[in-house]
Structure formats: structure tokens, C-alpha cells
Write a protein that holds these residues in place. Structure first.
Motif, short mmCIF file in Angstrom:
data_model
loop_
_atom_site.label_atom_id
_atom_site.label_comp_id
_atom_site.label_asym_id
_atom_site.label_seq_id
_atom_site.Cartn_x
_atom_site.Cartn_y
_atom_site.Cartn_z
N PRO A 266 0.80 -1.24 0.00
CA PRO A 266 0.00 0.00 0.00
C PRO A 266 0.82 1.28 0.00
N SER A 267 1.98 1.29 0.69
CA SER A 267 2.80 2.50 0.66
C SER A 267 3.44 2.68 -0.73
N GLY A 268 3.79 1.58 -1.38
CA GLY A 268 4.30 1.67 -2.75
C GLY A 268 3.21 2.14 -3.70
N ILE A 269 1.99 1.64 -3.51
CA ILE A 269 0.85 2.07 -4.33
C ILE A 269 0.65 3.57 -4.19
N ALA A 270 0.83 4.09 -2.96
CA ALA A 270 0.69 5.52 -2.73
C ALA A 270 1.73 6.31 -3.53
N THR A 271 2.97 5.82 -3.53
CA THR A 271 4.03 6.50 -4.27
C THR A 271 3.73 6.52 -5.77
N TYR A 272 3.36 5.36 -6.32
CA TYR A 272 3.08 5.30 -7.76
C TYR A 272 1.84 6.12 -8.11
N SER A 273 0.85 6.15 -7.21
CA SER A 273 -0.34 6.97 -7.44
C SER A 273 0.01 8.45 -7.46
N GLN A 274 0.88 8.86 -6.53
CA GLN A 274 1.33 10.24 -6.50
C GLN A 274 2.07 10.60 -7.79
N TRP B 44 12.23 15.52 -9.11
CA TRP B 44 13.37 14.68 -8.74
C TRP B 44 13.15 13.99 -7.40
N SER B 45 12.40 14.63 -6.52
CA SER B 45 12.02 13.96 -5.27
C SER B 45 11.17 12.72 -5.57
N MET B 46 10.28 12.86 -6.58
CA MET B 46 9.44 11.73 -6.96
C MET B 46 10.27 10.61 -7.58
N ILE B 47 11.24 10.96 -8.41
CA ILE B 47 12.12 9.94 -9.03
C ILE B 47 12.85 9.16 -7.94
N VAL B 48 13.38 9.91 -6.95
CA VAL B 48 14.08 9.26 -5.83
C VAL B 48 13.12 8.37 -5.05
N ALA B 49 11.89 8.84 -4.85
CA ALA B 49 10.90 8.04 -4.11
C ALA B 49 10.56 6.75 -4.83
N ILE B 50 10.45 6.82 -6.16
CA ILE B 50 10.14 5.62 -6.94
C ILE B 50 11.27 4.60 -6.81
N PHE B 51 12.51 5.05 -6.95
CA PHE B 51 13.63 4.11 -6.82
C PHE B 51 13.72 3.57 -5.40
N GLY B 52 13.47 4.44 -4.40
CA GLY B 52 13.54 4.00 -3.01
C GLY B 52 12.45 3.00 -2.67
N THR B 53 11.26 3.19 -3.26
CA THR B 53 10.16 2.26 -3.04
C THR B 53 10.37 0.94 -3.76
N THR B 54 10.96 1.01 -4.94
CA THR B 54 11.12 -0.17 -5.79
C THR B 54 12.26 -1.06 -5.32
N GLU C 70 -2.34 11.94 -1.33
CA GLU C 70 -1.45 11.70 -0.20
C GLU C 70 -1.39 10.24 0.23
N SER C 71 -2.27 9.39 -0.28
CA SER C 71 -2.24 7.98 0.10
C SER C 71 -2.89 7.15 -0.99
N SER C 72 -2.74 5.85 -0.88
CA SER C 72 -3.36 4.95 -1.85
C SER C 72 -4.88 5.02 -1.76
N VAL C 73 -5.41 5.22 -0.55
CA VAL C 73 -6.86 5.32 -0.38
C VAL C 73 -7.38 6.63 -0.98
N ASP C 74 -6.60 7.71 -0.84
CA ASP C 74 -6.98 8.96 -1.50
C ASP C 74 -7.11 8.76 -3.00
N ALA C 75 -6.21 7.98 -3.57
CA ALA C 75 -6.27 7.70 -5.00
C ALA C 75 -7.55 6.94 -5.35
N ALA C 76 -7.90 5.95 -4.53
CA ALA C 76 -9.12 5.18 -4.77
C ALA C 76 -10.36 6.07 -4.71
#
Length: 432
Positions: A37-45, A197-207, A282-288
Motif C-alpha cells: 500500500p505504501s508503494g501504491i501511494a508513491t506510484y499513485s502520486q 526529482w524527489s518523486m524519481i528518488v521516491a520511486i527508486f527507493g520504493t522499488t 497523499e495515500s493509496s486510499v486517497d487515489a481510490a
């Protein structure tokens, strides 16, 4: 047989292979748990804020993920012990402590965030108390690990990985402009925007997360206890060819599933939320929630159900990987194949990590802020862990004749350098 062939896949097609479902194991579960779910939040963002232009990061991340996870699996299968056990055998005790304690903290934060997202997802679908659902899911995850026989537990985890299909399904209920998707996938975009670039870093950090390294190595070692005809490769070298080919297939497929699902989430949110100007998720549930008025009730249900399914997979993996790391470093008896009475400290760690994760949801700590610091910890810890992993996998005293070859070695060190760059990027963007 060289690792270059294994990575390329040429040698994999040359020999008879067991049934497809039997090939899949630690690699599939590890890859699927990466889309928690935290990874889903990052990809949704990423999809909501930047549309399709971050898709290329997952193409770049794929060979790096495959390399580091394959090396982790090789260490477990070759030595018959997990990564933390190999570290404890090769390095002073303080090294193990320096690695495992931050991992434990980051995993607990992730567990709390994932359980919170699962509770919110059920509340979104059924109403009721989200906190009560959090407690219920925490209890279920602990009971599964403590009381379910290892063989059955592994089957449950493999079937739970099918929850990822929910995000593939969402692509069929939203309108995706495929030309934009393909362009974002194949043509890297570089922007003078610190948020990007913060998002790029977050994607790599999550993955690419440290707990995945520990889990896959430990599960390879764990599987040996359940298969009396198989032994660690340093004791039975004749099993090496078949074992390494299975690991290669398992890892290639597991990491591919992980990244395909991540791309599906980015595509879904880009095609709906970003297109509609909804960029603050801000979260995977927000995306839903945000998807429903744009793509309908069915899309919301699929998205929310996926959060629950992937959470049920990821929480036990997070708690289990922490218990393996701490237990192996402390030289406890570890393993889900043991009865609770035989490995009390190991199971106590699983229970404690999950309970603390549940309790985090009863505090005023903002989940997204907690996840940010979890990502920071994971990013910082990943660099030395990968460097140590590479040195262990290249050490003849540990791996004997099964040290990794040039292909995996090059990809492994490339991954380490990429993660170091991501940590530097995280530090730089945080100051902008």
C-alpha cells in the motif's frame, strides 16, 4: 555457465523446466510485496502529479532489481543461510547491528502505514471503524505466520500475489492514451523541478528496498529445510545449474510482475487524476476515492480491494524479513518452518513488529510523514547493505565456486551506485 547468460535468459531456455507455478516462489512473493500500500501511494502520486512521464524509471529499475534480488537469492541458496546470517559470519557484530536495527525501524513504520491503508480501504468500501479493521488485519497477519504450516503459508503468499491483477484490471475501465504512456515509458524526461526529482528518488527507493534483499535470501534458505532432497550448493554443487536457473526465472518473473503493476498504477492515475487536474494524492486510499468520480464505482472497488490484498501479502513479508534479519544477526533459531516453541524469539519479533505497527495508527503521527522517514532510512541503509551483499557474493570463502560472475557483478555494483545517487538526490532535493 556464466551469469551473463543467466541474466540474458539464453541458458534458461536450454534445459527442461519444472511446472511454471512450481518455479515461482521467493522471487514472485518478493516482487509482489514490493507493491505494498505504501508503494501504491508513491506510484499513485507519481501518476497524479506528473502524468505518464515517470514511467521510464521502472524500465531503468527493472534490471537493477533483478540483479540485486538474484544475488540475494544466490547467497541464500548457496550458503543455506539468510543475508543477515552471512553478514554475521563475515563481519564484526556491530556491522550486523548497524544494518538490522534501522531495517527493523523502517519495516515497523511501513507495517503501520500498510495496515492503516488497509483499514482505510475497507472503511471506504464497507464503512465501519478503520482502526478496528487495522487491529483485525494485524491479528490475521500474525496468526498466518505463527500457526500456518510453512508449506501452506508459502502457497497462501503466492496466491495473494494475484491481488496485483486488480491494478491491471483498472486499465480496462479507464481510458489510457497509449501513445502518451509509451512515450513516457521509452523516452526519459528530465525537468528542473525539485518535486519531480524527489518523486524519481521516491520511486527508486520504493522499488529497491533493503527488506526485499533479506526476505528473498532467507526464503531460499528456508525452502531448503522443507525439501530434504536439496542442500546448500556449497555442500551439493551438482544442484547448482538447476537451482540457479530456477532462481533466475523466479526473479525475472517476480520483478517483472512488480514493475508492470507499478506502471499500471501510474497509468491509471495519470489517465484519470492527472487529466482531471487532481494532483494532490497523499495515500493509496486517497487515489481510490479520487478515481471513483472519474472512472466509476467499479474502478474504486478494484483499487481499494488491491490495497487490502497486497497489504495482506506485504505486512507478513515486512515483519518476517525484520525477524529474519534480527534473528540471524543475533544467531537465534529462525524460520517459519519451525514451530513457535522452537523459535520463540523469532516469532516474538514478528509479533512485536506487527503490534507496534498497529499501535502507530493510534498515535497522532501523520502516516505520510512517517513513510517519508521510512523511505529515508531505507535509502540510506540500502547502500551499505548492497555493498556488503556484493562483497559476500564475490567472496570465495563464503560462496566457494559459486561466486557471482561478471554480468551479475556489474549489474549489482551499478545498482549500488544508482541507490547511492538516489540517496544524494534525496538529500539535495530535501534542501531545495
Amino acid at each position: 555457465m556464466s551469469d551473463d547468460h543467466l541474466v540474458g535468459g539464453t541458458a534458461l531456455a536450454e534445459s527442461a523446466k519444472p511446472r511454471f507455478w512450481d518455479i515461482l516462489g521467493p522471487g514472485l512473493v518478493t516482487g509482489a510485496s514490493d507493491d505494498d500500500p505504501s508503494g501504491i501511494a508513491t506510484y499513485s502520486q507519481a501518476g497524479a502529479q506528473f502524468g505518464f512521464i515517470t514511467g521510464w524509471t521502472l524500465i531503468v529499475a527493472y534490471p537493477l532489481m533483478v540483479a540485486v534480488q538474484m544475488i540475494s537469492a544466490r547467497v541464500g541458496r548457496t550458503t543455506g543461510e539468510g543475508l543477515a546470517g552471512a553478514i554475521a559470519r563475515c563481519y564484526p557484530a556491530w556491522v550486523g547491528v548497524a544494518v538490522t536495527l534501522p531495517l527493523l525501524v523502517a519495516n515497523i513504520i511501513n507495517i503501520g502505514a500498510d495496515l492503516g491503508a488497509m483499514g482505510d480501504a475497507v472503511h471506504l468500501l464497507l464503512n465501519g471503524s478503520a482502526l478496528l479493521y487495522v487491529v483485525g488485519f494485524g491479528v490475521i497477519c500474525v496468526l498466518l505466520q505463527v500457526f500456518l504450516k510453512y508449506k501452506r503459508y508459502v502457497v497462501v503468499l503466492k496466491w495473494l500475489s494475484l491481488a496485483l491483477l486488480a491494478y491491471i484490471a483498472t486499465l480496462f475501465v479507464v481510458h489510457v492514451p497509449w501513445s502518451s504512456f509509451v512515450h513516457g515509458l521509452l523516452v526519459p524526461t528530465f525537468k528542473a523541478d525539485p518535486n519531480y526529482w524527489s518523486m524519481i528518488v521516491a520511486i527508486f527507493g520504493t522499488t529497491i528496498s533493503p527488506y526485499l534483499f533479506f526476505w528473498q535470501a532467507s526464503q531460499e534458505a528456508e525452502d531448503l529445510k522443507e525439501k530434504p532432497r536439496e542442500e546448500a550448493l556449497i555442500e551439493h554443487p551438482r544442484e547448482a545449474k538447476e537451482a540457479n536457473q530456477r532462481i533466475a526465472w523466479d526473479t525475472l518473473i517476480g520483478m517483472a510482475a512488480s514493475n508492470i503493476v507499478a506502471l499500471a498504477i501510474i497509468a491509471t492515475t495519470a489517465a484519470t487524476l492527472n487529466k482531471a487536474g487532481v494532483t494532490n494524492v497523499e495515500s493509496s486510499v486517497d487515489a481510490a476515492k479520487a478515481i471513483e468520480p472519474l472512472a466509476g464505482q467499479f474502478a474504486k472497488v478494484i483499487f481499494a480491494a488491491g490495497i487490502v490484498g497486497t497489504g495482506l501479502l506485504a505486512v507478513p513479508v515486512l515483519a518476517g524479513s525484520a525477524a529474519y534479519a534480527v534473528g540471524e544477526a543475533a544467531r537465534w533459531k529462525v524460520g517459519l518452518s519451525h514451530e513457535p516453541g522452537e523459535a520463540k524469539a523469532f516469532y516474538a519479533t514478528i509479533g512485536l513488529a506487527t503490534v507496534v505497527g498497529v499501535l502507530l495508527n493510534f498515535t497522532p503521527i501523520p502516516p505520510m510523514k512517517a513513510l517519508f522517514w521510512s523511505a529515508v532510512i531505507n535509502g540510506v541503509v540500502a547502500v551499505p547493505v548492497m555493498a556488503i551483499l556484493m562483497m559476500i557474493a564475490s567472496n570465495h570463502k563464503v560462496m566457494e565456486q559459486f561466486v557471482i560472475g561478471k554480468g551479475l557483478r556489474a549489474l549489482g555494483w551499478t545498482t549500488s551506485i544508482a541507490m547511492f545517487a538516489a540517496v544524494v538526490g534525496m538529500a539535495v532535493t530535501a534542501t531545495l
